[in-house]
Design a protein around this motif. Structure first.
Motif, short mmCIF file in Angstrom:
data_model
loop_
_atom_site.label_atom_id
_atom_site.label_comp_id
_atom_site.label_asym_id
_atom_site.label_seq_id
_atom_site.Cartn_x
_atom_site.Cartn_y
_atom_site.Cartn_z
N ARG A 173 -4.13 63.38 -92.28
CA ARG A 173 -4.51 62.07 -92.82
C ARG A 173 -4.48 61.00 -91.74
N LEU A 174 -3.68 61.21 -90.72
CA LEU A 174 -3.60 60.24 -89.62
C LEU A 174 -4.66 60.49 -88.55
N HIS A 208 -15.61 69.53 -77.84
CA HIS A 208 -14.20 69.10 -78.00
C HIS A 208 -13.54 68.71 -76.68
N CYS A 209 -14.27 67.97 -75.84
CA CYS A 209 -13.74 67.59 -74.53
C CYS A 209 -12.49 66.71 -74.63
N GLY A 210 -12.44 65.89 -75.67
CA GLY A 210 -11.31 65.00 -75.82
C GLY A 210 -9.99 65.71 -76.06
N PRO A 215 -5.10 61.65 -73.68
CA PRO A 215 -3.65 61.79 -73.90
C PRO A 215 -3.31 61.84 -75.38
N ARG A 216 -2.15 62.37 -75.68
CA ARG A 216 -1.67 62.50 -77.06
C ARG A 216 -0.38 61.69 -77.24
N LEU A 222 -4.49 62.51 -80.79
CA LEU A 222 -5.18 61.92 -79.65
C LEU A 222 -5.07 60.40 -79.70
N VAL A 223 -4.83 59.81 -78.52
CA VAL A 223 -4.78 58.35 -78.39
C VAL A 223 -6.21 57.89 -78.09
#
Length: 310
Positions: A173-174, A208-210, A215-216, A222-223
């Motif tokens: 959900r986030l 899905h490169c991100g 960063p996480r 993912l940020v």
């Protein structure tokens, strides 16, 4: 005193009930399911390479035809524990041979298994959620055409609380959002919008490169404010580079440099691709030249992001 205790218990039970409801696995809607169509395996092969499926689900070190034997087993060591890539071959007993197209779409875009469990985001469904229904149908058709591989992959090796799948429903959900990360090319950058949008689709969706280049946070999400700004390697030591157009970095590469790198594995300085990027580059080399050009156009038109620190 007794009334206060009862009230506290009731609040706890109500909170638990809300949490249970919010953590429930989600699925595609009825209209989305009805719109899915069995696809074309030839088109699905391109989606397969764009998505890097073999990089995790084929045997370690596989090459040639063995890249199409998707028995799983690759161990991904992360701060949350060890995730093991599953068998996604058409084996009915051990792979996804008994899945329907709707089952496949639920797994790819909602991270929900056919038996209603939340899947771990080591499987990058947070990116695959941006894939089109047509590509999902084509990819599923291609996967069904591959050799069936017997044998289930070993289970994940996770400690508490990460071994509780239900909690992933709250995580989703986030962090699970099918909307594009980047709404438009950076201001002042001239670009073919159709080419750029194709590049955005490939980079943010199947490619899905991100998942590696962003960063996480502490929860593993993912940020997005630092999209593609570089990150610690998710499964080991080292650093995944910033691939936004920052000065004195990736910004010095032209679009032609990026496209050529994805095709050949050579940087503008004639260094060779290395590390985990070897598999990605080999996959991208199988795509049409126009797709590599689209990826380059998207990357060159990103807003620069300062390189994330460790």
């Amino acid at each position: 005193m007794k009334k206060a205790a009862i009230a506290i218990v009731m609040l706890v039970l109500a909170g638990a009930g809300v949490g249970w409801g919010l953590s429930a696995p989600t699925r595609i809607s009825g209209s989305e399911a009805a719109a899915l169509k069995e696809g074309d395996a030839a088109r699905g092969e391109l989606v397969f390479w764009a998505g890097g499926c073999a990089s995790c689900h084929a045997a370690k070190g596989a090459s040639g035809d063995d890249l199409l034997k998707l028995g799983g087993g690759l161990r991904l060591e992360t701060p949350f524990g060890v995730f093991v890539a599953p068998n996604i071959s058409p084996s009915t007993a051990d792979g996804i041979g008994s899945w329907s197209l709707v089952d496949f779409a639920n797994a790819m875009t909602h991270g929900t298994s056919p038996d209603g469990e939340n899947l771990y985001p080591a499987f990058p469904y947070t990116s695959y959620a941006r894939m089109s229904g047509a590509d999902l149908g084509d990819l599923f058709a291609f996967l069904k055409s591959l050799p069936a591989v017997d044998g289930k992959a070993p289970p994940h090796e996770l400690g508490f609380p990460f071994n509780i799948r239900r909690g992933l429903g709250l995580w989703k959900r986030l962090y699970l959002d099918p909307a594009p990360v980047i709404a438009a090319p950076a201001a002042g950058v001239e670009v073919d919008r159709t080419l750029w949008e194709r590049g955005r689709y490939l980079v943010e969706g199947p490619g899905h490169c991100g998942e590696c280049h962003t960063p996480r946070d502490l929860a593993g999400g993912l940020v997005l404010a630092q999209w593609l700004g570089g990150a610690p390697a998710p499964t080991g030591e080292g650093k995944i580079p910033n691939i936004t157009p920052v000065e004195n970095g990736f910004g010095s590469w032209s679009a032609a440099d990026i496209a050529y790198y994805l095709e050949s594995g050579f940087t503008p300085e004639y260094d060779s691709v290395g590390g985990e990027m070897v598999h990605v580059q080999e996959n991208m080399a199988r795509l049409p030249a126009s797709d590599r050009e689209a990826i380059a156009a998207y990357l060159k038109a990103l807003p620069p992001v300062p390189t994330a620190s460790d």
